[in-house]
Design a protein around this motif. Sequence first.
Motif: not given
Length: 103
Positions: A73, A76, A92
């Motif tokens: 995460e 990302i 996600t």
Amino acid sequence: MPHTVEWKARLYLFEEEGTTKARAVLDTGTTELSGHGDAHRNPADMDVPEIGDELAAARALHDLGRQLLDIAERDIEGMSPAAAGRRARPETGWPSPDQMQGG
């Protein structure tokens, strides 16, 4: 673009003073993560070491999975600065049943 890698996982289990402890280690070749889990037997329960092993191992793997998800995460967020301001944590994986039902 094909992408194939091999990650190595090891799981260590040991007992210490009535507590089963587990350590799960994931080696990606560039990073090593370690998850931990414990299981405590109720003194009133039968002594079945396999159950302690299963619980401690599951908790260690869950801890390892949480760490890996947190890293993904963050990665990302780092790839999409504009998206980082839209929500505190990017979504996600698969939607939860509540999300699928509009809840």
